[in-house]
Motif scaffolding. Sequence first.
Motif, short mmCIF file in Angstrom:
data_model
loop_
_atom_site.label_atom_id
_atom_site.label_comp_id
_atom_site.label_asym_id
_atom_site.label_seq_id
_atom_site.Cartn_x
_atom_site.Cartn_y
_atom_site.Cartn_z
N LYS A 1 1.87 4.89 0.62
CA LYS A 1 1.35 5.81 1.63
C LYS A 1 1.00 7.15 0.98
O LYS A 1 1.87 7.95 0.68
CB LYS A 1 2.37 6.01 2.75
N ASP B 1 -1.05 -1.84 11.77
CA ASP B 1 -1.75 -0.92 10.87
C ASP B 1 -3.14 -1.45 10.53
O ASP B 1 -3.30 -2.64 10.24
CB ASP B 1 -0.96 -0.73 9.57
N LYS B 2 -4.12 -0.57 10.53
CA LYS B 2 -5.47 -0.93 10.13
C LYS B 2 -5.81 -0.19 8.85
O LYS B 2 -5.60 1.03 8.74
CB LYS B 2 -6.48 -0.58 11.21
N VAL B 3 -6.35 -0.92 7.88
CA VAL B 3 -6.71 -0.33 6.59
C VAL B 3 -8.11 -0.77 6.21
O VAL B 3 -8.42 -1.96 6.23
CB VAL B 3 -5.73 -0.77 5.47
N GLU B 4 -8.97 0.21 5.90
CA GLU B 4 -10.25 -0.09 5.28
C GLU B 4 -10.02 -0.05 3.78
O GLU B 4 -9.98 1.02 3.17
CB GLU B 4 -11.31 0.94 5.70
N ALA B 5 -9.83 -1.22 3.21
CA ALA B 5 -9.36 -1.31 1.83
C ALA B 5 -10.49 -1.65 0.87
O ALA B 5 -11.35 -2.48 1.18
CB ALA B 5 -8.26 -2.36 1.72
N PHE C 1 0.85 -1.18 0.00
CA PHE C 1 0.00 0.00 0.00
C PHE C 1 0.89 1.23 0.00
O PHE C 1 1.53 1.54 1.00
CB PHE C 1 -0.90 0.04 1.23
N TYR D 1 -0.81 -8.59 5.68
CA TYR D 1 -2.07 -8.14 6.24
C TYR D 1 -3.02 -9.33 6.37
O TYR D 1 -3.03 -10.23 5.53
CB TYR D 1 -2.74 -7.09 5.36
N ALA E 1 -5.05 4.48 -1.90
CA ALA E 1 -5.95 5.38 -1.19
C ALA E 1 -6.51 6.51 -2.06
O ALA E 1 -7.61 6.99 -1.78
CB ALA E 1 -5.24 5.97 0.02
N HIS F 1 -6.69 4.58 5.29
CA HIS F 1 -5.75 4.09 6.29
C HIS F 1 -6.13 4.64 7.65
O HIS F 1 -6.06 5.85 7.88
CB HIS F 1 -4.33 4.49 5.91
N GLN F 2 -6.53 3.76 8.57
CA GLN F 2 -6.93 4.20 9.91
C GLN F 2 -5.74 4.66 10.73
O GLN F 2 -5.88 5.49 11.62
CB GLN F 2 -7.65 3.08 10.65
N THR G 1 -9.97 3.58 -0.57
CA THR G 1 -9.25 2.97 0.55
C THR G 1 -8.90 4.03 1.58
O THR G 1 -8.53 5.15 1.23
CB THR G 1 -7.98 2.27 0.03
#
Length: 298
Positions: free
Chosen positions: A90, A241-245, A88, A192, A281, A181-182, A179
Amino acid sequence: MGLKFMPCILFLHLLCCYGEQSRELAETENNLLEVPLEVGDKVSTNIQDIHHEHAHAHAHTMTHIDPSLMVFFTLKEFKVGKRMPIHFPKRDPATSPKLWPKEQADSLPFSLNRLPYLLKLFSFPPNSPQARAMQSTLSECESKPIKGEVKFCATSYESMLDFTHTIIGLNTEVQSFATFHQSKSSVTFQNYTILEILMAIPAPKMVACHTMPYPYAIFYCHNQESGNRVYKVLLDGDNGDKVEAMVVCHLDTSQWSPTHVSFQVLGVTPGTSSVCHFFPADHLIWVPRLQAHGSSTM
């Protein structure tokens, strides 16, 4: 009067990769790393995180593949608890280049045959990495679509919406997903785990829009006639790391080029397997506006 332009990020979209041709384009864009875009007497920030969205590899082949290519997988791998390596880049959409208003965008030519004029306008030497990036973007935007694909390069928000409505429906309300990134970290590549499938988004028709390298924001938008599935998933990186993808799964790959890198890495051939991929993102997925939240089941 000098203007400051933020560089766009290249996303080598799934349906426009043509084997060696896409590889050459990728190599051209690699030359843009850490080269500033100068416009008049102003200099924008360095081009960074140029991402070639290609193939997810199985764990035993990870060491043989550039980590930046790790985004593809198959539908059968898509399940809660699945752990996979993902790259991912950044990027913060809040600081990514924004589309110009239509009037401003339409005031400049967007054509490969006007490239010499554009290079002079933006003060880019003809053989510079910036010039090669602009040439690649214009060439890609003017290339023929593959069978069953409709494509368009949006130079303004209005033109992006107009194209989206021609695909999804002139009188249909639309909405976009991206996407998120939290958490903030500098890690771009790690394993992941899929913690949860947050939404299965109905997408009878969809438009995917990918950023392209240019002195101002350009989105390559396209639609494929074959069936697609769209999901929002919650990922947990090994480092926390938390990602809402966002994920798009293409169910019919029969019209894709046999040399598409996803086939080479996944070990499949056109039409024999679905191909899913994660979205960076600052790329967008447009679908008809949801009347209710999608189910978390597949």
